[in-house]
Motif scaffolding. Structure first.
Motif, PDB file in Angstrom:
ATOM      1  N   ILE A 282     -73.354  36.034  57.838  1.00 25.07           N
ATOM      2  CA  ILE A 282     -74.567  36.298  56.616  1.00 25.07           C
ATOM      3  C   ILE A 282     -75.475  35.764  56.906  1.00 25.07           C
ATOM      4  CG2 ILE A 282     -74.771  35.832  54.251  1.00 25.07           C
ATOM      5  CD1 ILE A 282     -71.738  36.407  53.632  1.00 25.07           C
TER       6      ILE A 282
ATOM      7  N   ASP B 248     -64.152  34.806  48.466  1.00 22.75           N
ATOM      8  CA  ASP B 248     -63.560  35.858  47.996  1.00 22.75           C
ATOM      9  C   ASP B 248     -62.545  36.497  49.032  1.00 22.75           C
ATOM     10  OD1 ASP B 248     -63.506  37.489  45.670  1.00 22.75           O
ATOM     11  OD2 ASP B 248     -64.934  38.755  46.342  1.00 22.75           O
ATOM     12  N   ASN B 249     -63.053  36.283  50.302  1.00 25.06           N
ATOM     13  CA  ASN B 249     -62.215  36.994  51.432  1.00 25.06           C
ATOM     14  C   ASN B 249     -61.642  36.129  52.251  1.00 25.06           C
ATOM     15  OD1 ASN B 249     -63.693  36.896  53.950  1.00 25.06           O
ATOM     16  ND2 ASN B 249     -63.464  38.822  54.430  1.00 25.06           N
TER      17      ASN B 249
ATOM     18  N   THR C 162     -68.978  39.621  46.100  1.00 28.86           N
ATOM     19  CA  THR C 162     -70.568  39.322  46.785  1.00 28.86           C
ATOM     20  C   THR C 162     -71.447  40.413  46.720  1.00 28.86           C
ATOM     21  OG1 THR C 162     -69.234  39.929  48.760  1.00 28.86           O
ATOM     22  CG2 THR C 162     -69.904  37.606  48.598  1.00 28.86           C
TER      23      THR C 162
ATOM     24  N   THR D  53     -68.425  32.976  57.940  1.00 27.78           N
ATOM     25  CA  THR D  53     -69.418  33.587  57.146  1.00 27.78           C
ATOM     26  C   THR D  53     -70.798  33.016  57.131  1.00 27.78           C
ATOM     27  OG1 THR D  53     -68.558  32.081  55.404  1.00 27.78           O
ATOM     28  CG2 THR D  53     -67.575  34.153  55.526  1.00 27.78           C
TER      29      THR D  53
ATOM     30  N   GLU E 184     -68.565  34.599  49.891  1.00 23.20           N
ATOM     31  CA  GLU E 184     -67.609  35.497  50.720  1.00 23.20           C
ATOM     32  C   GLU E 184     -66.482  34.645  51.261  1.00 23.20           C
ATOM     33  OE1 GLU E 184     -68.845  38.851  51.849  1.00 23.20           O
ATOM     34  OE2 GLU E 184     -68.571  38.810  54.248  1.00 23.20           O
ATOM     35  N   SER E 185     -66.595  33.400  51.674  1.00 22.75           N
ATOM     36  CA  SER E 185     -65.621  32.702  52.057  1.00 22.75           C
ATOM     37  C   SER E 185     -64.524  32.486  51.023  1.00 22.75           C
ATOM     38  CB  SER E 185     -66.043  31.255  52.534  1.00 22.75           C
ATOM     39  OG  SER E 185     -66.536  31.260  53.945  1.00 22.75           O
TER      40      SER E 185
ATOM     41  N   TRP F  18     -63.070  45.318  52.589  1.00 17.58           N
ATOM     42  CA  TRP F  18     -62.612  43.770  52.410  1.00 17.58           C
ATOM     43  C   TRP F  18     -62.998  42.714  53.261  1.00 17.58           C
ATOM     44  CZ3 TRP F  18     -58.577  42.678  55.119  1.00 17.58           C
ATOM     45  CH2 TRP F  18     -57.858  43.629  55.444  1.00 17.58           C
TER      46      TRP F  18
ATOM     47  N   THR G 190     -62.289  42.409  47.392  1.00 12.04           N
ATOM     48  CA  THR G 190     -63.491  41.520  47.469  1.00 12.04           C
ATOM     49  C   THR G 190     -64.742  42.247  46.532  1.00 12.04           C
ATOM     50  OG1 THR G 190     -63.869  42.830  49.322  1.00 12.04           O
ATOM     51  CG2 THR G 190     -62.812  40.701  49.742  1.00 12.04           C
TER      52      THR G 190
ATOM     53  N   PRO H 172     -67.215  42.259  53.713  1.00  8.89           N
ATOM     54  CA  PRO H 172     -67.922  42.924  52.758  1.00  8.89           C
ATOM     55  C   PRO H 172     -69.572  43.130  52.852  1.00  8.89           C
ATOM     56  CG  PRO H 172     -66.268  41.474  51.819  1.00  8.89           C
ATOM     57  CD  PRO H 172     -66.357  41.357  53.261  1.00  8.89           C
ATOM     58  N   MET H 173     -70.076  41.652  52.997  1.00  6.32           N
ATOM     59  CA  MET H 173     -71.467  41.888  53.022  1.00  6.32           C
ATOM     60  C   MET H 173     -72.101  42.603  54.448  1.00  6.32           C
ATOM     61  SD  MET H 173     -72.598  40.556  50.233  1.00  6.32           S
ATOM     62  CE  MET H 173     -74.168  40.153  50.287  1.00  6.32           C
TER      63      MET H 173
END
Ligand code: NAI
Ligand code: MG
Length: 491
Positions: free
Chosen positions: A107, A95-96, A185, A103, A92-93, A153, A182, A156-157
C-alpha cells in the motif's frame, strides 16, 4: 471484546447513504475466524442508484472539466492516499489477513499508481492522420463512460488502484464493487474522494455480493464497461450476461505461472525468488510462481533447499511485525487449499514440506507453506490455480522441454526464468505465452509496466499507458476541406 470497526453507509453520489436493499454485513478477521468489522453491502437498487449518480457526474462538471483541472484533482487524490497508507495497511491486514510487512510495502507504493495516471490525465492526445490534401482526419480519445470496477479479496487496495487510477484519468465515473470477503478498505477511497473534492458521483463505493451487486453492475444498461479481477469462470459468466448490452470488458484473471530455473543460474538467488514467489500473500496472488520448473542437474538441491526454506517461513498473526505469512483470507479459500493438499498426495506427488493446517495457531485460517516435488505437468496441482501457498516442482531436461511445459497450461499471465546466459534468457522469454516474463527476478510489478494475461488469464492490460485504452473510446473525425462532395451519386 473490542467494538467492531463500523462502516455502515455506502458512498453514492457524494453522500453516505444506508443500503436500500443491501445489508449491513459482518467482515471476518481471517486470523481469528471472528467478525472484526461491519460494512454496508449494496443490493440491486443500490447499484441502480450508483449508476444514476455516475451517469449524472459524466453529464455534469466531471464531463466538462478541463484536463488540467482533472489532473490536479487526481494529484491531490494521490497525495491523500499516500498520507493514509500506513493506516490503510493496518485495515487491509485485518480485513484480508496479509502480514503487515507485506501490506505496508504494498500500500505504501499505491500512491505511485495514482500519481502516474494523474500525470497522464492531461496527455490524452489524438493523432492527425495525413491521407489526402482534401481531407483533414484526426482522432480524439473520449472516456468510455460509467465503469463498474469489480475487485477481489486477495489484494483489495491494489486491484482497486489499478482500475480507479486509469479510469479517473481517462475521465470516466466509477462504481467500485469491493468483494464480499473484504469490504472495508474500499471506503477509504470514498473518504479521499470527498476530502479532495471529486465531484459527486465520480467515485462510488458499493461493496456487495457477486451474484447480487456484481451481477447487477454487469447487466445494467447504464454501465458502459466492466473492469474485473477474479476467477476466469466468473469472467465467463460476466461475458455471457454482459453480452446483452455489449459491455466493454477488461479482465485480469488467474495464473499458473511457470518459474524456470536453468542449471547455469545463480541458484541461491533463484531459491530466494522461488520461496517468496510461491508463498507471498499466503499464495493468494495471480502472479504466484506456482509451477517451479527445475533442470535435472540442480533438481535435488533445489527441492531440498526449497523445502527447508518453506519450513522456516514464519507463519503467524498478520499484525505481528515478524510474521512472513498470514492466514488464508477466508474460510472457503482455506477449504480449497486444504483440498489441494489431498489432491496432490492422491495424484502421487512427493510432499516435501507442509501440506497441513496450522491448528496450533487457533481457529484462524492458517496453513503451512507447502512444496510438492516430482510433479508432472498433467497433474491437477500443476494445472489448476490453488491460490494457496503451494509450490509444485517439475523436473525438465533441456530448453525445449522447459518451454513446452511452461506453455502447457490454459493460463498465460506471468512467468519467470533464471539463467546467466543472455542469449538463452531472450530466446526462452520470446517463446513463452505470458503477459509478463521476468528474467533473473520475479514479481517485479510497477505502475508503468503493462500487466495482463494471454489465453485464459485475461483481456486487455493494466498498468502503463496501455491501461488507459481500457477506459477510452477513439473517435475519428474526417473533415472534407473542399466544400464539394463528388462521388458516383453526385450530379
Ligand atoms: P470471484 O471471481 O468469484 O470473485 C471476484 C469478484 O467478483 C468479487 O468481487 C465477487 O463478488 C465478484 N463476483 C462473483 N461473482 C460475480 C458475478 N456473477 N457477477 C459479477 N461479479 C461477481 O473469485 P472467488 O470466488 O472469490 O475466488 C475463486 C478463485 O478465483 C480463487 O481461489 C482464485 O483461484 C481465483 N481468483 C483470482 C484472482 C486474481 O487475482 N486473478 C482474485 C480472486 C480470485
Ligand atoms: Mg466466485
Amino acid at each position: 471484546m473490542a467494538a467492531l470497526h463500523r462502516q455502515d453507509r455506502l458512498f453514492i453520489g457524494g453522500e453516505w447513504v444506508a443500503p436500500l436493499d443491501g445489508e449491513i454485513a459482518e467482515s471476518i478477521d481471517p486470523s481469528t475466524g471472528t467478525p472484526w468489522a461491519v460494512a454496508a453491502f449494496g443490493g440491486v437498487r443500490d447499484i441502480d442508484r450508483a449508476v444514476d449518480a455516475a451517469r449524472a457526474a459524466m453529464k455534469g462538471p466531471w464531463g466538462r472539466m478541463s484536463v488540467f483541472e482533472r489532473a490536479g484533482l487526481l494529484r491531490r487524490f494521490a497525495q491523500a492516499y499516500e498520507a493514509q497508507a500506513a493506516e490503510l495497511a493496518v485495515l487491509e491486514s485485518r480485513d484480508n489477513g496479509r502480514p503487515i510487512r507485506e501490506t505496508r510495502a504494498d500500500i505504501g507504493a499505491h500512491g505511485q499508481w495514482y500519481h502516474y495516471y494523474a500525470a497522464l490525465a492531461d496527455k490524452l492526445d489524438g493523432r492527425a492522420i495525413p491521407i489526402d490534401p482534401t481531407i483533414h482526419a484526426y482522432t480524439t480519445r473520449v472516456p468510455v463512460g460509467v465503469v463498474g470496477a469489480i475487485v477481489p479479496w486477495n489484494a483489495p487496495m491494489l486491484t482497486t488502484a489499478w482500475k480507479v487510477a486509469p479510469a479517473l484519468a481517462a475521465g470516466c465515473a466509477v462504481i467500485v464493487k469491493a468483494a464480499e470477503q473484504t469490504p472495508v478498505t474500499a471506503f477509504a477511497l470514498a473518504r479521499i474522494a470527498e476530502a479532495v473534492g471529486l465531484p459527486p458521483g465520480v467515485l462510488n463505493v458499493v461493496p456487495g455480493h457477486g451474484h447480487l451487486a456484481g451481477a447487477r453492475l454487469v447487466a445494467h444498461p447504464g454501465v458502459d464497461k466492466i473492469s474485473f479481477t477474479g476467477e476466469h469462470r466468473t469472467a465467463q459468466e460476466i461475458v455471457r450476461s454482459g453480452a446483452t448490452t455489449l459491455k466493454r470488458f477488461s479482465f485480469e484473471l488467474g495464473g499458473k505461472s511457470p518459474h524456470i530455473i536453468f542449471d547455469d543460474a545463480d541458484v541461491e538467488q533463484a531459491l530466494n525468488a522461488a520461496a517468496s514467489s510461491a508463498f507471498v500473500a499466503c499464495g493468494q496472488s495471480c502472479a504466484l510462481g506456482s509451477r517451479l520448473l527445475v533442470q535435472d542437474a540442480i533438481y535435488d538441491r533445489v527441492v531440498e533447499e526449497l523445502a527447508a526454506r518453506a519450513g522456516r517461513v514464519r507463519v503467524g498473526m498478520p499484525l505481528d511485525e515478524a510474521t512472513q505469512m498470514g492466514p488464508q483470507a477466508h474460510a472457503e479459500q482455506l477449504e480449497k487449499t486444504l483440498s489441494y493438499f489431498a489432491i496432490g498426495r492422491d495424484e502421487g506427488a512427493r510432499l516435501v514440506a507442509g501440506g497441513r493446517r496450522r491448528e496450533d495457531l487457533g481457529p484462524g485460517y492458517f496453513v503451512t507453506p507447502t512444496v510438492f516435488a516430482d510433479v508432472t505437468n498433467d497433474m491437477r496441482i500443476a494445472q489448476e490455480e490453488i491460490f494457496g501457498p503451494v509450490c509444485s516442482v517439475i523436473r525438465f531436461r533441456d530448453e525445449d522441454e522447459a518451454v513446452a511445459i511452461a506453455n502447457d497450461t490454459r493460463y498465460g499471465l506471468t512467468a519467470g526464468l533464471w539463467t546467466r546466459d543472455v542469449g538463452r534468457a531472450h530466446r526462452v522469454a520470446n517463446q513463452i505465452a505470458a503477459g509478463t516474463v521476468w528474467v533473473n527476478t520475479y514479481r517485479y510489478i510497477r505502475w508503468s509496466i503493462p500487466y495482463g494475461g494471454f489465453k485464459m488469464s485475461g483481456l486487455g492490460r493494466e498498468n502503463g499507458p496501455e491501461a488507459l485504452d481500457n477506459y477510452l473510446e477513439t473517435r475519428a473525425t474526417v473533415v472534407n476541406l473542399t466544400g464539394r462532395f463528388a462521388d458516383a451519386y453526385a450530379t
